[in-house]
Design an enzyme around this catalytic site. Sequence first.
Site, mmCIF file in Angstrom:
data_model
loop_
_atom_site.group_PDB
_atom_site.id
_atom_site.type_symbol
_atom_site.label_atom_id
_atom_site.label_comp_id
_atom_site.label_asym_id
_atom_site.label_seq_id
_atom_site.Cartn_x
_atom_site.Cartn_y
_atom_site.Cartn_z
ATOM 1 N N ARG A 189 -13.844 14.756 19.407
ATOM 2 C CA ARG A 189 -12.707 13.971 18.549
ATOM 3 C C ARG A 189 -11.292 14.601 18.253
ATOM 4 N NH1 ARG A 189 -14.916 12.284 13.510
ATOM 5 N NH2 ARG A 189 -15.938 10.664 14.763
ATOM 6 N N CYS B 22 -9.884 19.928 -5.984
ATOM 7 C CA CYS B 22 -11.101 20.327 -5.736
ATOM 8 C C CYS B 22 -11.083 21.868 -6.161
ATOM 9 C CB CYS B 22 -11.137 20.370 -4.219
ATOM 10 S SG CYS B 22 -12.639 20.936 -3.618
ATOM 11 N N CYS C 117 -15.258 6.447 7.720
ATOM 12 C CA CYS C 117 -15.582 7.738 7.122
ATOM 13 C C CYS C 117 -15.193 7.887 5.780
ATOM 14 C CB CYS C 117 -15.142 8.854 7.860
ATOM 15 S SG CYS C 117 -15.498 10.576 7.404
ATOM 16 N N CYS D 223 -19.923 6.962 7.939
ATOM 17 C CA CYS D 223 -19.874 8.552 7.746
ATOM 18 C C CYS D 223 -19.486 8.779 6.139
ATOM 19 C CB CYS D 223 -19.032 9.155 8.666
ATOM 20 S SG CYS D 223 -18.830 10.840 8.905
ATOM 21 N N CYS E 35 -21.775 15.211 12.112
ATOM 22 C CA CYS E 35 -20.577 15.228 12.690
ATOM 23 C C CYS E 35 -20.004 16.630 12.239
ATOM 24 C CB CYS E 35 -19.629 14.055 11.989
ATOM 25 S SG CYS E 35 -17.896 14.280 12.317
ATOM 26 N N CYS F 289 -6.116 23.214 2.988
ATOM 27 C CA CYS F 289 -6.541 22.106 2.340
ATOM 28 C C CYS F 289 -5.356 21.861 1.102
ATOM 29 C CB CYS F 289 -7.929 22.050 1.908
ATOM 30 S SG CYS F 289 -8.216 20.216 1.158
ATOM 31 N N CYS G 204 -10.249 26.526 0.177
ATOM 32 C CA CYS G 204 -9.939 26.325 1.654
ATOM 33 C C CYS G 204 -8.609 26.358 1.883
ATOM 34 C CB CYS G 204 -10.475 25.006 2.093
ATOM 35 S SG CYS G 204 -12.349 24.865 1.506
HETATM 36 N N1 SAM Z 1 -14.686 18.655 0.373
HETATM 37 C C1 SAM Z 1 -15.501 17.981 1.472
HETATM 38 C C2 SAM Z 1 -15.522 19.486 2.216
HETATM 39 O O1 SAM Z 1 -14.814 20.361 2.492
HETATM 40 O O2 SAM Z 1 -16.600 19.424 3.256
HETATM 41 C C3 SAM Z 1 -15.159 16.998 2.424
HETATM 42 C C4 SAM Z 1 -13.641 16.771 2.907
HETATM 43 S S1 SAM Z 1 -12.681 17.973 3.512
HETATM 44 C C5 SAM Z 1 -11.219 17.543 3.385
HETATM 45 C C6 SAM Z 1 -13.089 17.696 5.344
HETATM 46 C C7 SAM Z 1 -12.574 18.551 6.373
HETATM 47 O O3 SAM Z 1 -11.034 18.168 6.529
HETATM 48 C C8 SAM Z 1 -12.486 20.072 6.346
HETATM 49 O O4 SAM Z 1 -13.689 20.625 6.535
HETATM 50 C C9 SAM Z 1 -11.591 20.531 7.290
HETATM 51 O O5 SAM Z 1 -12.212 20.794 8.405
HETATM 52 C C10 SAM Z 1 -10.361 19.332 7.463
HETATM 53 N N2 SAM Z 1 -9.317 19.655 6.926
HETATM 54 C C11 SAM Z 1 -8.765 19.626 5.747
HETATM 55 N N3 SAM Z 1 -7.669 19.860 5.549
HETATM 56 C C12 SAM Z 1 -6.962 20.198 6.646
HETATM 57 C C13 SAM Z 1 -5.755 20.311 7.440
HETATM 58 N N4 SAM Z 1 -4.765 20.550 6.574
HETATM 59 N N5 SAM Z 1 -5.419 20.310 8.738
HETATM 60 C C14 SAM Z 1 -6.623 20.093 9.490
HETATM 61 N N6 SAM Z 1 -7.725 19.699 9.071
HETATM 62 C C15 SAM Z 1 -8.119 19.731 7.695
HETATM 63 C C1 DTB Z 2 -12.484 16.055 9.813
HETATM 64 O O1 DTB Z 2 -12.944 16.946 10.771
HETATM 65 N N1 DTB Z 2 -11.134 15.740 9.701
HETATM 66 C C2 DTB Z 2 -10.894 14.817 8.885
HETATM 67 C C3 DTB Z 2 -12.294 14.304 8.427
HETATM 68 N N2 DTB Z 2 -13.179 15.209 9.187
HETATM 69 C C4 DTB Z 2 -12.735 14.330 6.995
HETATM 70 C C5 DTB Z 2 -9.896 15.235 7.658
HETATM 71 C C6 DTB Z 2 -8.598 15.608 8.269
HETATM 72 C C7 DTB Z 2 -7.823 15.906 7.030
HETATM 73 C C8 DTB Z 2 -6.443 16.320 7.186
HETATM 74 C C9 DTB Z 2 -5.797 16.573 5.922
HETATM 75 C C10 DTB Z 2 -5.427 15.747 5.064
HETATM 76 O O2 DTB Z 2 -5.232 14.425 5.470
HETATM 77 O O3 DTB Z 2 -5.896 15.935 3.859
HETATM 78 FE FE1 SF4 Z 3 -12.272 21.039 -1.268
HETATM 79 FE FE2 SF4 Z 3 -10.616 20.461 0.574
HETATM 80 FE FE3 SF4 Z 3 -12.003 22.573 0.752
HETATM 81 FE FE4 SF4 Z 3 -13.017 20.044 0.887
HETATM 82 S S1 SF4 Z 3 -11.525 21.016 2.442
HETATM 83 S S2 SF4 Z 3 -13.906 21.875 -0.079
HETATM 84 S S3 SF4 Z 3 -11.466 19.039 -0.611
HETATM 85 S S4 SF4 Z 3 -10.738 22.410 -0.830
#
Ligand code: SAM
Ligand code: DTB
Ligand code: SF4
Length: 311
Positions: free
Chosen positions: A256, A49, A93, A124, A184, A56, A53
């Site tokens: 959640r 990506c 989802c 979702c 959500c 992430c 973030c």
């Molecule tokens: N790329 C899209 C976005 O960012 O909107 C969708 C997928 S993203 C992984 C969805 C959500 O997962 C993020 O907004 C964040 O709130 C959550 N998330 C990602 N990495 C995480 C982590 N290490 N711990 C907790 N939540 C996480």
């Molecule tokens: C949300 O609030 N939490 C989920 C879902 N929406 C997409 C994602 C959590 C991701 C945790 C890190 C991972 O497994 O990569």
């Molecule tokens: Fe990309 Fe992760 Fe940010 Fe979603 S949360 S936009 S997958 S870097």
Amino acid sequence: MARSLAEIETLFEKPFFDLLYDAHSVHRQHFDPADIQVSSLLSIKTGGCPEDCGYCPQSRRHAAGVEDSPLLTTAEVVEAAKAAKARGASRFCMGAAWRGPKDADVQAVAEMVRAVSDLGLETCATLGLLREGQAEKLADAGLDYYNHNIDTSRTHYGQVIHTRDFEDRLATLSRVRKAGLKVCCGGIVGMGESRGDRAGLISELSAMDPPPESVPINLLVRVKGTPLGDQPSLEPLEFVRTIAVARLCLPTSRVRLSAGRDGMSDELQALCFFAGANSLFAGDRLLTTPNPGATADSTLFQALGLRALSA
Ligand code: SAM
Ligand code: DTB
Ligand code: SF4
């Protein structure tokens, strides 16, 4: 009536049992406390990506060791959705590591949404920022919910993410609403934010009109190689307080207990359910990180007398 930020901060300061008692009472006014909404997550496009973030593991700017994989086929998604349904999930989802989808991506995901919806599951998707018209295409395909998190308070946001701003997220959320989808939207705690920031996150969510139907409260999963990989852990009772305050400020939303359950004891999760959490992600994987599997969850549900809502 929406509470002011100062009122929400005061809720956080309440004696622990007063806060839990109030939150549980409000929970019981709106929900049967035995009912838990169960969602299953699938990463339909993993890694690589362009966004930054800080939490992430899927950002290509971080070295978290996630293997990139292209968009799954509809057949692969349907297979995973069938398995999730067989394990008792009512919502499926689909998550993609995009800044946002291209129009061709939306078309491909729409096909997945139709197929998953035909299985009798709620659907979702979480695909990042949406442009004008994209949410309508997903709604036409039968999408029920769109997940897009604001992640943290407006104040703390810039410490965590630099490639898209808070307002970009709100614009996507308003497109989602305009298309008639359910929202959500939640955030992550344990990212080094203050208690005031946690109150700020909940304040933003509860000021949305209408508030999100589904509110994921994620506890940061600390992944090595991400900027937040070495973040000190959040005090567990502070996490419970956050759930309780979310329940009080979002009385009719499903709150959640999302990422972070893998490191939690059954007792801590029980406190979160008592405080008002009534939804979770099931399955042994979130998107890229581990989650308690079916056996652990069915033991927990049995011990607490909880049951999964059906679709
Ligand atoms: N790329 C899209 C976005 O960012 O909107 C969708 C997928 S993203 C992984 C969805 C959500 O997962 C993020 O907004 C964040 O709130 C959550 N998330 C990602 N990495 C995480 C982590 N290490 N711990 C907790 N939540 C996480
Ligand atoms: C949300 O609030 N939490 C989920 C879902 N929406 C997409 C994602 C959590 C991701 C945790 C890190 C991972 O497994 O990569
Ligand atoms: Fe990309 Fe992760 Fe940010 Fe979603 S949360 S936009 S997958 S870097």
